[in-house]
Design an enzyme around this catalytic site. Structure first.
Site, PDB file in Angstrom:
ATOM      1  N   LYS A  82     -11.357  51.797   3.008  1.00  0.00           N
ATOM      2  CA  LYS A  82     -10.577  50.710   3.598  1.00  0.00           C
ATOM      3  C   LYS A  82     -11.141  49.380   3.108  1.00  0.00           C
ATOM      4  CE  LYS A  82      -7.098  49.580   6.125  1.00  0.00           C
ATOM      5  NZ  LYS A  82      -5.744  50.022   5.767  1.00  0.00           N
TER       6      LYS A  82
ATOM      7  N   SER B 175      -0.825  51.883   4.934  1.00  0.00           N
ATOM      8  CA  SER B 175      -1.482  51.443   6.156  1.00  0.00           C
ATOM      9  C   SER B 175      -0.439  51.276   7.254  1.00  0.00           C
ATOM     10  CB  SER B 175      -2.272  50.149   5.903  1.00  0.00           C
ATOM     11  OG  SER B 175      -3.311  50.025   6.841  1.00  0.00           O
TER      12      SER B 175
END
Length: 624
Positions: A206, A410
């Site tokens: 991430k 996401s």
């Protein structure tokens, strides 16, 4: 000399400055109103388009970015142009409509694909456009599709390969550069000025927020980027080589040997592209006009070819899918970053996009919904609000099919995962299942000024989000637990939707991004396909026969916006662009513009009401 006499010149100067500011304000607003009046008068004076003559050439001059949905309405786009923001865009649905009609129109004899002002899209929507061009060639009964450009950059050239023949100006070049990305990294800058990013995240891959606490990409980021962009570039190369009937690896050879070839041909890039069979011919503009006259007919003046341009032809197609009141198939577009509250067209608001899905669900005439997603994510709360509406629509007995565009990662994946069927283009960027939060502080910067902050709070949480104070590790501990919970929610909901376990999702999550093809291998989507495939799937699930009509469920524009769109909205936008160009000074280089955007976003990062910080499910990625 008295005080009054001494201040008199200053007073006169202030009065003059105020008068100048007031005059400037009135000039600008009068100019805007004049442009609107010109657009309205020109629209009223028009008696409607003339009928097309035989052997007319459709000029497909696609200007600006290829998008799912225009950003804002005509009024907002005109104001954006005046503020120096480029708004040129072409809706993919409009290109579909024009090509489908032109294929059946007996007055259209050929199509010229003009890509000189085309800014393109990501690989997925590029593929949708190419497929539409190929359908035109198949369904038009032999009408020629020709591409011409002064030169071709990577995206424009990919689209041009769908044509029957590609022509280029003698001073042009074909320049495919490959895929990748290079970011600004701010760690040293922040340390020097005394700013801390305080980024917390869940997911080894991430990397949203990484530029704010590092001086370069991590190994995980480089690994993920290499895997992602490597496959996308291979797909690009394979597609170009197949369309141009080149040997496998020809494009790589062309790029690798470019310096030597350019030297040998003394910089004649057009000839180099011709010898490499990347183009079919090299022609000046007048030579291209002669070729188009030969395939069509001369215009009234006899100097050029008989033509109708893309926007003019689109205006002739009166049917507006938003007005298909009885259409049983609804489409909601979720394009852009996901934010809390309401958002204008071209972006995604948790409340506004959820309301559009609810509107489709509560309409008895709508039998199925297609959610077209082109979003890198954003607010976790807003994403969940939208996902919940998708879930409720399914529970109401109306099938929901997600069609992923260039990016559905996401938060873009979050809003997609609860559909009946999730379809992605093989080149869609998706996944990035991870969570991040950033809480900037600048107490060290204030100390350097020097500027001090003090006060009283009844608990240690009072003023916890104040960027002027040092970051409290207790806030970090609490927020880390909070984003871990949200990550568990993300993976748990994904596991339930994909009929697997959270552990299995976690193994392919951790913030890692995938192409659509890679996501299919990891069972994050149901299959790969196009937007048309998604429409067909929705119709099948709803048991709709034939080719059902569809409607786009969108926010209705205001009165002024509707008036501009009806009476010369494009004219108003173009006029605003002309005014901006006339008044504008020099612009910053692209890397500095990127830094400006990123630092502005960083400075505005603030917690939501009732939260310690804003939690993001964003991939910090974009289609190459």
């Amino acid at each position: 000399m008295g005080l009054k006499s001494a201040l008199a010149p200053v007073g006169r100067l202030l009065v003059r400055l105020w008068g100048w500011l007031d005059s400037s304000r009135r000039f600008v607003f009068n100019l805007i109103w004049l442009l609107i009046l010109v657009a309205l008068v020109s629209a009223v004076l028009r008696s409607g388009p003339k009928p097309l003559e035989d052997k007319t050439t459709l000029v497909l001059n696609l200007q600006g970015r290829l998008v799912e949905q225009h950003a804002g309405d005509a009024r907002e786009r005109a104001m954006a142009e005046l503020q120096g923001q480029s708004t040129a865009s072409v809706q993919l649905r409009d290109v579909f409509k024009v090509l489908e009609a032109a294929a059946k129109d007996s007055k259209i004899s050929q199509v010229l694909l003009d890509l000189s002002a085309y800014q393109g899209a990501g690989p997925a929507n590029q593929g949708e456009l190419i497929a539409a061009l190929e359908r035109f060639r198949k369904d038009s009964g032999g009408k020629k599709l020709l591409a011409y450009g002064e030169g071709y950059e990577q995206r424009g050239y990919q689209v041009a390969t769908a044509a029957d023949a590609i022509y280029m100006h003698p001073m042009g070049a074909v320049v495919p550069m490959g895929y990748g990305r290079f970011r600004n990294y701010y760690k040293d800058l922040f340390e020097r000025v005394g700013v801390s990013a305080n980024v917390l995240r869940v997911g080894n891959y991430k990397n949203y927020g990484e530029p704010y606490f590092a001086n370069g990409p991590s190994e995980a980021t480089l690994e993920s980027d290499a895997y992602l962009y490597g496959e996308l570039w291979q797909r690009y190369s394979d597609g170009v080589e197949a369309a141009r009937k080149l040997d496998k690896g020809a494009l790589k050879t062309y790029i690798d040997t470019l310096p030597e070839r350019a030297t040998a041909l003394r910089g004649d890039y057009a000839r180099m592209a011709l010898e490499a069979k990347l183009v079919d011919g090299v022609k000046t503009r007048d030579e291209m006009r002669a070729l188009l006259i030969e395939g069509g007919a001369k215009d009234e003046k006899g100097h050029s070819f008989r033509r109708v341009e893309f926007k003019d032809y689109l205006a002739r197609l009166q049917a507006d899918t938003r007005l298909e009141a009885d259409a049983p198939l609804a489409v909601v577009v979720a394009e852009g970053g996901i934010s809390d509250g309401s958002a204008a067209p071209g972006s995604v608001g948790g409340d506004s996009t959820a309301a559009l899905i609810r509107e489709a669900r509560e309409n008895d005439k709508v039998k199925a919904l297609v959610l077209r997603v082109n979003s890198p994510g954003g607010s976790a709360l807003a994403s969940e609000l939208i996902r919940r509406e998708v879930e409720l629509t399914r529970k109401a007995g109306k099938p929901v099919v997600v069609s992923m565009g260039d990016v559905a990662a996401s938060g873009g994946y979050w809003i997609s995962m609860s559909a009946d069927t999730v379809i992605a283009d093989p080149a869609t960027i998706t996944g990035s299942i991870g969570v991040v939060v950033m809480m900037p502080t600048a107490d060290k910067l204030l100390a350097k000024l020097p500027l001090h902050v003090g006060g009283y709070g009844t608990t240690w949480l009072t003023g916890a989000g104040d960027w002027r104070r040092p970051f409290d590790p207790r806030v970090g501990q609490a927020m880390q637990a909070g984003i871990t919970y949200i990550y568990d929610e993300f993976t748990g909901k994904a596991a339930a939707a994909r009929k697997t376990t959270p552990e299995a999702i976690d193994a392919v999550a951790q913030g890692r991004v995938w192409t659509g093809a890679q996501a299919l291998e990891r069972k994050l989507i149901d299959r790969t396909g196009s937007f048309a495939d998604a429409l067909a799937e929705a119709a099948k699930l709803a048991k709709l026969e034939g080719q059902p009509k569809l409607r786009y469920v969108e926010k209705e524009p205001g009165r002024l916006a509707r008036m501009l769109e009806q009476f010369g909205g494009d004219t108003a936008v173009a006029s605003a662009a002309w005014v901006r160009q006339a008044l504008a000074g020099s612009s910053w280089p692209a890397p500095l513009q990127q830094a400006q955007r990123e630092l502005l976003w960083f400075s505005e990062a603030k917690p939501q009401a009732g939260h310690l910080a804003t939690v993001h499910v964003h991939c910090l990625c974009e289609a190459p």
